[in-house]
Write an enzyme that holds these catalytic residues in place. Structure first.
Site, PDB file in Angstrom:
ATOM      1  N   ASP A 136      55.569  67.897  99.935  1.00 22.43           N
ATOM      2  CA  ASP A 136      55.708  68.118 101.377  1.00 22.43           C
ATOM      3  C   ASP A 136      56.290  69.502 101.660  1.00 22.43           C
ATOM      4  O   ASP A 136      56.877  70.145 100.785  1.00 22.43           O
ATOM      5  CB  ASP A 136      56.631  67.016 101.936  1.00 22.43           C
ATOM      6  CG  ASP A 136      56.383  66.730 103.409  1.00 22.43           C
ATOM      7  OD1 ASP A 136      55.631  67.485 104.045  1.00 22.43           O
ATOM      8  OD2 ASP A 136      56.964  65.749 103.920  1.00 22.43           O
ATOM      9  N   ASP A 144      50.425  63.672 110.399  1.00 21.71           N
ATOM     10  CA  ASP A 144      51.458  62.657 110.614  1.00 21.71           C
ATOM     11  C   ASP A 144      51.040  61.689 111.704  1.00 21.71           C
ATOM     12  O   ASP A 144      51.713  60.678 111.922  1.00 21.71           O
ATOM     13  CB  ASP A 144      52.783  63.326 111.003  1.00 21.71           C
ATOM     14  CG  ASP A 144      53.572  63.728 109.774  1.00 21.71           C
ATOM     15  OD1 ASP A 144      53.143  63.396 108.658  1.00 21.71           O
ATOM     16  OD2 ASP A 144      54.624  64.370 109.940  1.00 21.71           O
TER      17      ASP A 144
HETATM   18  C1  DGJ Z   1      56.505  64.756 106.776  1.00 21.81           C
HETATM   19  C2  DGJ Z   1      55.364  64.008 106.169  1.00 21.81           C
HETATM   20  O1  DGJ Z   1      54.161  64.377 106.762  1.00 21.81           O
HETATM   21  C3  DGJ Z   1      55.618  62.529 106.307  1.00 21.81           C
HETATM   22  O2  DGJ Z   1      54.518  61.811 105.841  1.00 21.81           O
HETATM   23  C4  DGJ Z   1      56.865  62.186 105.554  1.00 21.81           C
HETATM   24  O3  DGJ Z   1      56.664  62.408 104.199  1.00 21.81           O
HETATM   25  C5  DGJ Z   1      58.005  63.011 106.078  1.00 21.81           C
HETATM   26  N1  DGJ Z   1      57.712  64.402 106.094  1.00 21.81           N
HETATM   27  C6  DGJ Z   1      59.234  62.778 105.255  1.00 21.81           C
HETATM   28  O4  DGJ Z   1      60.262  63.583 105.618  1.00 21.81           O
END
Ligand code: DGJ
Length: 744
Positions: A481, A551
């Site tokens: 991430d 997301d």
């Molecule tokens: C952003 C990601 O896109 C989410 O899926 C998740 O992993 C969060 N970060 C966790 O902080």
């Protein structure tokens, strides 16, 4: 031979079965563009395709005193400079020790060879066998400053694809400074195009935007340190009449994950110039004696059969000749991720309950998301402290991983290595490791700061830290991430004259780190993520074959996100999960069927606690996993056709067809119900008209490919009202998935 050199007229003709790209050495030894488009029959000379106006227009500046016709302003060029006779925006600019930016790169030599070379330290498309592509490398030199410029062009044998990049080398004694060094420039003979690109923001990435070209400059860019959710490093120039399946489309996609610029300039003669590469804004690169600068690769696709064909070419190229490694061609495991199920609030018991239930449903991989390390119970702390939180996971990652494995599930882990929280041990030891400008404000994003990957010791430290974690626990999947963009960009490791190099050096550091990790752990499946799709680009795809697309997990929103993403990226690269309702991003309620039917068209998984579902939903999920696994190869490796767009319609449809045209999977979606609709015919595409197909899940059992494509697949909308014998169920967010199988 698909790269011809015409000795007499000094022309290069790059061609294959579908396209031609022709350029030449001009009178002043710069390179001039002649033609780019549908295949032309090879001939000895194409000089007649270079238009010279009969009279030199007023206000034209000319190169030679005795030749009023030779002006760079009137010519199409390959890699134009500024400051001689061309007033358009250039592909490059070099600041010299005397303050001048005037250059004169003249042709010296060229080399035509089979295959495609790698780019030093940068991701790029590749070949597996030399016969798959041909390359020409042209060497130009500015003798006054002794700087060499190599332009690299590769044409693929089986794809209408040209890749371009270039490399500057300082062969002189005096340093120079690159003020811009685009990957490529294209001068097209007219401006009768629409500019199409993918714009968005967090949670609504890659929405399709289209507008006609106008005189002046139009551009997309990122100055965020990452390719960004806001503009994808892709644009297409398409004819006004071009549709998904007809007409000309030129697609340009930059294999890069940092700041970029894609710009089209329409000039006073209604021609257009496209330049694409690292964003020259707030960038420069010092080239000392014997130093080189390699630009990222620009991939260009030519299609004379519409946008969909352009996308299919990108898909095939990126799936098979950009993505790499063990997982490239493998079926990806159906996964469950605990993020939306628990956020930071979990312990080992809770995790194991989610994992166990998922396994009972048929899930193959459990992914532990954010919150497992340091004191991370919210997003204010602990990035950089990559040691396990024993309060949550008393048996450590290996203990949890082993227990997950005992459930017959693979174990995956979330990390965010590029970031640091001030509240961390790492920060107290290494405040100098942040991207920062001394004595200036240090802005945060999600309470976190960016580690300075332009410093080699930071990259080395991260490599050691992450590889230790991956060695010590039974991890077979990593979600990588990255949750903020760069501000106050500067490095304590760089001298004043190199501060503007930091964002690109960061990306080079990231690529170096990823290369080492994927080589050390070739069997780990890496999925890229940047608050969802904030760095969904071809550069990352070279290291990680899939990316968490967004997301936003709402099924309706996802139709747009996945549809837009499919302009460039193959389904095998699009992470798509079913999450809980009401949806956590938009609060919408859609059925489990609808959410699954959308997520099937990607790398499928779940993002919820399956223990919370009702009986009916549980049964659906078991079937969804079986269905996806059965058809996964078709979905990941078939040809993707877009039929109805969520950007212009209440009804959306797409399908995937296998190479032999014997199997297809159709997704049909209706956003809002309308009463008393006629039976609609969904005209499919990509099938064999002479084959007969059995249609699973449809009242008509058999139809020929011709019937399905020219007459259409009847879509019977259920009458959903409670009056007149309706089903009483909501017809909003209704969807169907049909499987077509050839029977004869
Ligand atoms: C952003 C990601 O896109 C989410 O899926 C998740 O992993 C969060 N970060 C966790 O902080």
């Amino acid at each position: 031979m698909p790269i011809y050199f015409h000795e007499q007229d000094k022309e290069f003709h790059l061609t294959n079965d579908s396209m031609s790209y022709i350029f030449c050495i001009l009178k002043n030894k710069h390179l001039g563009q002649i033609y780019y488009g549908k295949k032309l029959v090879e001939r000895e000379s194409f000089q007649h395709l270079i238009p010279f106006p009969p009279v030199t227009p007023g206000l034209t500046a000319c190169v030679y005193e005795n030749d009023p016709q030779f002006s760079l302003d009137l010519l199409k060029q390959e890699y134009p400079c500024f400051g001689t006779t061309d007033f358009r925006q250039p592909a490059f600019q070099i600041l010299q020790s005397d303050g001048s930016r005037i250059t004169n790169f003249e042709y010296q030599s060229h080399r035509i060879f089979k295959g495609k070379p790698e780019l030093d330290g940068l991701p790029a498309t590749y070949v597996e066998r030399d016969k798959e592509a041909n390359t020409v490398e042209i060497t130009l030199l500015d003798t006054q400053i002794n700087v060499e410029l190599k332009l690299l062009y590769t044409i693929y044998e089986d794809f209408p694809v040209i890749t371009r990049s270039c490399c500057f080398s300082n062969k002189g004694d005096t340093p120079v400074t690159l003020l811009r060094a685009m990957s490529a420039s294209f001068d097209l003979p007219d401006a009768d195009f629409q500019l199409l690109h993918l714009a968005g923001a967090w949670a609504r990435e890659r929405f399709i935007e289209k507008r006609p070209l106008k005189p002046g400059i139009q551009s997309i860019h990122s100055a965020r340190g990452a390719s960004s959710a806001h503009h994808n490093p892709f644009l297409a120039l398409i004819r006004p009449e071009t549709t998904e399946h007809h007409g000309e489309a030129y697609g340009f996609s930059l294999v890069y994950s940092g700041n970029f610029l894609g710009q089209v300039e329409v000039d006073h003669y209604q021609t257009c110039r496209l330049i694409f590469g690292i964003n020259p804004f707030d960038w420069q690169w010092k080239l000392a004696k014997n130093q080189k600068f390699q630009t990222p690769e620009l991939v260009t696709v030519y299609s004379d059969q519409g946008l969909n064909k352009m996308s299919q070419i990108f898909h095939q190229l990126y799936r098979t000749r950009l993505a790499r490694g063990f997982w490239r061609d493998q079926n990806r495991p159906v996964l469950i991720n605990n993020w939306e199920a628990t956020y930071f609030d979990f312990d080992e018991d809770k995790i194991l309950k989610i994992a166990q239930r998922a396994q009972e449903f048929g899930v193959k991989l459990f992914v532990l998301d954010d919150g497992w390390f340091g004191k991370r119970n919210d997003d204010k702390t602990s990035l950089g402290d990559w040691f396990v939180n024993k309060d949550k996971l008393p048996n450590g990652l290996d203990g949890l991983g082993n227990k997950v494995n005992q459930l017959d599930l693979a174990f995956g882990l979330w990390v965010e290595p590029e970031m640091i929280s001030k509240n961390s041990h790492l920060y107290s030891k290494h405040p100098d490791w942040l991207i920062q400008v001394p004595q200036r404000q240090l802005s945060h994003g999600r309470n976190q700061f960016v580690l300075d990957l332009s410093q080699q010791e930071v990259v080395d430290y991260l490599y050691k830290t992450i590889s230790d974690i991956l060695q010590k626990a039974p991890i077979t999947y990593v979600k990588w991430d990255m949750n903020r963009n760069m501000t106050e960009v500067g490095s304590l490791g760089a001298t004043a004259d190199r501060q503007q190099e930091v964002p690109h050096r960061y990306i080079l550091g990231l690529y170096q780190l990823l290369e080492k990790l994927i080589n050390q752990f070739p069997h780990i499946l890496f999925e890229s993520c940047a608050s969802g799709g904030g760095r969904f680009d071809p550069g990352m795809l070279y290291y990680m074959p899939q990316t968490w697309a967004s997301d936003d997990t709402d099924g309706v929103e996802r139709l747009k996100i996945q549809y837009g993403t499919s302009l460039v990226y193959p389904l095998s690269s699009i992470g798509a999960h079913v999450s809980a309702v009401p949806n956590h991003q938009v609060n919408r309620i859609t059925s489990i069927n609808f959410r699954g039917n959308v997520a099937f068209f990607g790398c499928f998984g779940y993002e919820l606690d399956l223990n919370t579902l009702n009986e009916k939903e549980k049964q659906v999920i078991v079937k969804q996993i079986q269905f996806y696994e059965k058809h996964q190869q078709l979905i990941q490796q078939g040809k993707f056709y877009r039929i109805l767009s969520p950007f212009d319609s209440n009804e959306i449809a797409w399908l995937v067809v296998n190479q032999q045209q014997t199997q297809a999977i159709v997704g049909f979606y209706q956003i809002l119900a309308q009463p008393n609709q006629r039976i609609k015919s969904l005209k499919l595409i990509g099938l064999n008209p002479d084959y007969q197909y059995q249609i699973e899940n449809h009242p008509i059992q058999y139809l020929s490919g011709g019937e399905l494509m020219y007459s259409g697949l009847p879509i019977q909308q259920r009458f959903t009202g409670t009056e007149a014998g309706g089903t009483g169920e909501s017809g909003d967010f209704w969807s169907e998935v049909f499987i077509l199988t050839r029977t004869k």
